[in-house]
Design an enzyme around this catalytic site. Structure first.
Site, PDB file in Angstrom:
ATOM      1  N   VAL B  39      67.456  50.626   4.729  1.00  0.00           N
ATOM      2  CA  VAL B  39      67.123  49.728   5.836  1.00  0.00           C
ATOM      3  C   VAL B  39      67.299  50.455   7.180  1.00  0.00           C
ATOM      4  O   VAL B  39      66.463  50.349   8.074  1.00  0.00           O
ATOM      5  CB  VAL B  39      67.967  48.435   5.790  1.00  0.00           C
ATOM      6  N   PRO B  59      78.767  57.605   7.500  1.00  0.00           N
ATOM      7  CA  PRO B  59      79.306  58.722   6.719  1.00  0.00           C
ATOM      8  C   PRO B  59      78.157  59.406   5.975  1.00  0.00           C
ATOM      9  O   PRO B  59      77.242  58.718   5.497  1.00  0.00           O
ATOM     10  CB  PRO B  59      80.258  58.029   5.736  1.00  0.00           C
ATOM     11  N   GLY B  62      76.624  58.130   2.804  1.00  0.00           N
ATOM     12  CA  GLY B  62      75.827  56.905   2.830  1.00  0.00           C
ATOM     13  C   GLY B  62      74.398  57.115   3.310  1.00  0.00           C
ATOM     14  O   GLY B  62      73.638  56.150   3.435  1.00  0.00           O
ATOM     15  N   ASP B 125      70.061  41.302   7.169  1.00  0.00           N
ATOM     16  CA  ASP B 125      70.538  40.340   6.157  1.00  0.00           C
ATOM     17  C   ASP B 125      71.505  39.269   6.663  1.00  0.00           C
ATOM     18  O   ASP B 125      72.006  38.488   5.864  1.00  0.00           O
ATOM     19  CB  ASP B 125      71.191  41.063   4.954  1.00  0.00           C
TER      20      ASP B 125
END
Lengths: 293, 293
Positions: B39, B59, B62, B125
């Site tokens: 996303v 990080p 990720g 979200d």
């Protein structure tokens, strides 16, 4: 922090030069509109679409007929003051400010106040002062479409709008509402946020939307939704509307396939073929008649 | 000020329930993106379109592959930090913040800090925390189109996008660029802001855009623009492209009308009519042959 603007420009991506198109949320937010002319009336309508609370500043003599109509029609949404913008105090409670004034200097002044107070601002006709622009819009219930030409003229945006509208049947809004209802009922049946179930729900919804067309989706009434959840979701399948209707047929009288065919066929689409058939027949008849003599 | 939200809702206009669709300006503005997953990579692409300067916090473990690619491709646009969001100090220099985190609580925290600092924020979200939403987008040069279903699911937005794309030839962006060039050259020839001349310019541009189609507009090269200004603007007329080309024809060889006709006709469109003609002829022949016996 990031590089200086001057350095950064050199490496600007080839995809740049555009805007960030977003759907701003204004439900119960406070919007100040300064000016009452035709452009102001358009701003009022845009902002009403998003359920905002409007404060409108304009001397009565500057009110456009449409602005007056809107003030009268939405007394709980629009608070109108018969006066000019008075100073910084007008801004601090606002979530957004829109100016639609002939006076460019006054507009510039208001924009600077907004920038200082970090209130998003748009000044009609002064693009370099705006945090954001408006564009041509299409609305059909929950469906909203915005067309921006990024400053290349409102005429082309209007032209694009016309072209896009011709691709829509006007039934998309209805279809979106029904898919929303299906999604809500699916979430009731299989509740929870995220995880494997969330992914399964998303995948199934996606398959339904991809295999049904807009006209079929808008036929998702409560009966069809229930049937689709029973025969589709529960059995990990995506039946067609035709299959669902076939099941209804067993339960009661429905239109026969042949009458459906006649209903769905557009007679005018057949006209050229019928004409050509007749022309072919006529030409051949002439050939035979000519031979006879 | 306006009525209380509770009172106002009762008189909400029937056109409400939507968003304010706007084209946000981010040229050389600072955008903080928190998170590095898929996303986040989509957010980076949207924001690069608008020429923003990005600070990215995530990080390294990720980072999605696409996010890594974008960091490498735009070193002057994206300043990447291999760490998590550290606190309010990250926000105060930002013009916009986008979170794309799995950690809903952390996302909520960042949103609250942004709200206090009056920095526009979107949390992927968590719709109720967002100042604005994203939607499906179409881009063709200066043309940008956004499709929002106002929270009724991304699937339907994608479906609408597909439908709208089928109405576009992919040449609209080019046409808009050429109309922009025409507008700029017209402004050079007849300069000034507003007034009678401004209205005359706007009216003439409007007439050109309404009477020429997209495919014609994109043929407005520098030669045709000059000719259109000389033969159109100067004579208060709107010649067709055909008329302009007619003038060019006298100056050199051009394709004849008949070859143009053949090029523009689509053979496959004639197939059903030809088939029907043949069928009509065949049936009539059979009737005549049957009679002969």
């Amino acid at each position: 922090m990031a590089d200086s603007p001057a350095c950064a420009s050199a490496a600007a991506p080839s995809t740049g030069g555009g805007s960030l198109l977003i759907a701003w949320q204004l439900k119960e937010k406070h919007v100040l509109i300064v000016g009452g002319g035709e452009v102001a009336s358009q701003r009022i309508e845009s902002v009403l679409t998003a359920d905002a609370l409007i404060t409108l500043l304009s001397p009565t003599k500057g009110l456009h007929a449409r602005t007056k109509e809107l003030i009268d029609a939405h007394p709980a949404r629009i608070t109108y003051y018969d006066r000019r913008f008075s100073g910084p105090g007008e801004i601090h409670k606002m979530d957004m400010v829109l100016t639609a004034l002939d006076d460019v200097n006054r507009s510039r002044e208001i924009c600077e106040l907004c920038r200082k107070a970090k209130v998003p601002v748009n000044a009609a006709d002064i693009p370099d002062l705006c945090d954001f622009y408006f564009g041509a819009q299409i609305r059909d219930g929950p469906l909203q479409i915005m067309i921006s030409t990024n400053g290349n003229g409102p005429r082309m945006a209007a032209l694009m709008k016309k072209r896009l509208q011709s691709a829509l049947s006007g039934k998309e809004g209805e279809a979106i509402v029904r898919v929303g209802a299906l999604r809500a009922q699916l979430k009731e049946r299989a509740p929870g946020v995220g995880g494997a179930l969330g992914r399964k729900r998303m995948k199934w919804m996606s398959e339904v939307c991809n295999s049904w067309d807009v006209d079929e989706l808008r036929q998702l009434d409560d009966v069809n939704i229930l049937k689709l959840l029973d025969e589709g979701w529960e059995k990990d399948a995506v039946p067609t509307l035709h299959q669902l209707k076939g099941q209804q047929k067993r339960n009661g009288p429905r239109a026969s396939p042949s009458s459906n065919f006649l209903q769905s066929s557009n007679f005018s689409e057949w006209l050229p073929a019928i004409g050509s058939f007749a022309l072919g027949a006529a030409c051949t008849t002439l050939v035979f008649l000519a031979r006879k003599r």
